[in-house]
Enzyme design. Structure first.
Site, short mmCIF file in Angstrom:
data_model
loop_
_atom_site.label_atom_id
_atom_site.label_comp_id
_atom_site.label_asym_id
_atom_site.label_seq_id
_atom_site.Cartn_x
_atom_site.Cartn_y
_atom_site.Cartn_z
N ASP A 103 0.83 -1.21 0.00
CA ASP A 103 0.00 0.00 0.00
C ASP A 103 0.86 1.26 0.00
O ASP A 103 0.65 2.19 0.78
CB ASP A 103 -0.96 -0.01 1.19
CG ASP A 103 -1.99 -1.12 1.07
OD1 ASP A 103 -2.82 -1.04 0.15
OD2 ASP A 103 -1.95 -2.08 1.87
N HIS A 135 -5.92 -1.30 -6.69
CA HIS A 135 -5.78 0.05 -7.25
C HIS A 135 -5.04 0.05 -8.58
O HIS A 135 -5.34 0.86 -9.45
CB HIS A 135 -5.03 0.95 -6.27
CG HIS A 135 -5.92 1.63 -5.28
ND1 HIS A 135 -6.27 2.96 -5.36
CD2 HIS A 135 -6.55 1.16 -4.19
CE1 HIS A 135 -7.07 3.28 -4.36
NE2 HIS A 135 -7.25 2.20 -3.63
N HIS A 193 -3.54 -9.60 -1.53
CA HIS A 193 -4.09 -8.25 -1.37
C HIS A 193 -5.61 -8.34 -1.32
O HIS A 193 -6.24 -8.88 -2.23
CB HIS A 193 -3.67 -7.36 -2.55
CG HIS A 193 -4.00 -5.91 -2.37
ND1 HIS A 193 -3.12 -5.02 -1.80
CD2 HIS A 193 -5.12 -5.20 -2.66
CE1 HIS A 193 -3.68 -3.82 -1.77
NE2 HIS A 193 -4.90 -3.91 -2.29
N ASP A 220 -3.80 -4.12 1.62
CA ASP A 220 -5.11 -3.53 1.34
C ASP A 220 -5.68 -2.82 2.55
O ASP A 220 -6.15 -1.70 2.44
CB ASP A 220 -6.13 -4.56 0.81
CG ASP A 220 -7.30 -3.87 0.10
OD1 ASP A 220 -7.16 -2.68 -0.23
OD2 ASP A 220 -8.33 -4.50 -0.12
N HIS A 248 -5.08 -0.63 5.49
CA HIS A 248 -3.97 0.27 5.82
C HIS A 248 -3.62 0.30 7.29
O HIS A 248 -2.66 0.97 7.69
CB HIS A 248 -4.29 1.68 5.34
CG HIS A 248 -4.28 1.84 3.85
ND1 HIS A 248 -4.28 3.06 3.21
CD2 HIS A 248 -4.24 0.91 2.86
CE1 HIS A 248 -4.26 2.88 1.90
NE2 HIS A 248 -4.25 1.58 1.66
#
Length: 387
Positions: free
Chosen positions: A9, A86, A150, A181, A183
């Site tokens: 991340d 993302h 993730h 993923d 945080h």
């Protein structure tokens, strides 16, 4: 014994709050991880996804990544990674580009052995495809095994992916699962398997108040433990969180006084307003914080406002609208084409006049099942286009 840095991340390319300095901050945090890896002489850097904030990073972001990964290559420290939600593209992934350059390795269902540990990778899988996903992996003859993935897995908060089911379907027993993923760093144990999130390396939202950092994971045949997980904090941009609980007569002056009590130089200042009190104009507070040396100031007004007898409660937030929209889109569980449209509409590098045409192109590409046209935005999207 294998000792690796578990990070993830990093969200390179994220110009948070539309501030170029924040884009650099995310790069600097990743740079610090790489520097620590070389200084500590770890056996590998394991990245659990979302290297980039967007599936179409800018050329500068790509070049910066290459510049940071080359010292790892020179130090003979492998960079092992999976693809996050993302950054995932329809075709070849950005990790594939770095792999052709000898700078990274994309983990998959075949073991990548480092010292005495076999590492496997599971890229982010959309919810709609998880029931049909094959979790079969190739066997290994190493002393230990770890899965890198993730997603939002159980047993952690906000989970939508059953890790127990994944481990049950996998054809290898894992000593550890290294995740990205979520945080928020966290660690748990499922049976004999350690499960851990490394957290983000920079604050991607105002809700991430704790210090940022990464995990150091060691695999050994020690009689007391096979897996040891520790944390290392990173020296990132200072965030100053000012929580203002207003009384009935409090207002702008009360918040300004709270700001005077804090050192704001070069910091991101996040003011959260709760309670009662007078109307507060966010722009006035933001100017006040900026004038006192803050990099930028954002106001998040959590108070409820009644605009009429039958008016619903409204929660007004000015802290990070982009982050709020992203979270809402994610909560809706939209498919990839819908998420593509959302990104196009919110792309501040795209002229307003071009938005409609770009959305139409995406829609036509999906209807025609033409993945190449769906990614036809003038930027290279495959390894071949870079060569």
């Amino acid at each position: 014994m294998a000792r690796v840095i578990h990070t993830g991340d990093t969200h390179l390319g994220y110009q948070q709050y539309h501030a170029p300095q924040r884009r650099q901050d995310f790069l600097d945090a990743f740079d610090a991880v790489i520097t620590d890896a070389i200084d500590e002489g770890v056996d590998a850097v394991v990245h659990a996804g979302d290297l980039y904030h967007d599936r179409q990073p800018g050329l500068r972001d790509i070049l910066d990544t290459i510049a940071l990964l080359r010292p790892l290559q020179d130090a003979d420290i492998p960079f092992l990674a999976v693809v996050g939600n993302h950054e995932g593209t329809r075709d070849a992934q950005w990790l594939d580009l770095f792999e052709t350059l000898g700078l990274a390795e994309r983990l998959d269902d075949s073991p990548r052995v480092v010292a005495d540990t076999a590492f496997y990778g599971l890229d982010y899988v959309p919810q709609s495809k998880r029931d049909d996903h094959d979790y079969t992996v190739a066997d290994h003859d190493a002393d230990h095994a770890a899965l890198v993935s993730h997603g939002l897995f159980t047993p952690f908060p906000y989970a939508n992916w059953d890790l127990d089911a994944v481990l049950a379907d996998a054809t290898v027993e894992f000593d550890a699962v290294l995740l990205g993923d979520n945080h928020t760093p966290d660690t748990a144990q499922l049976g004999d398997t350690w499960v851990t999130y490394c957290g983000s390396t920079e604050r991607a939202s105002a809700s991430e108040r704790d210090p940022r950092g990464y995990n150091i994971v060691s695999f050994s045949s020690d009689a007391t433990t096979d897996v040891a997980i520790s944390r290392k904090s990173l020296n990132t941009r200072e965030f100053v969180f000012v929580d203002a609980d207003l009384g009935p007569t409090d207002g702008t002056a009360f918040i300004q006084e709270r700001l005077r009590e804090r050192a704001l130089d070069d910091a991101v200042v996040v003011v959260t307003i709760t309670g009662d009190g007078d109307t507060v104009t966010p722009a006035e507070i933001e100017r006040f914080g900026d004038d006192r040396g803050a990099l930028l100031t954002r106001v998040n007004d959590r108070r409820e406002f009644d605009t009429g007898d039958d008016a619903p409660d409204v929660d007004v937030s000015f802290a990070d609208p982009d982050d709020a929209v992203e979270q809402r889109v994610r909560d809706l569980g939209l498919d990839e084409p819908a998420r593509d449209v959302d990104r196009i509409v919110r792309d501040d590098t795209l002229a307003d006049a071009a938005v409609r045409e770009r959305v139409i192109q995406r829609a036509e590409a999906v209807l025609d099942d033409d993945a190449d046209a769906a990614d036809d935005d003038g930027r290279p999207t495959t390894v071949e286009e870079f060569q």
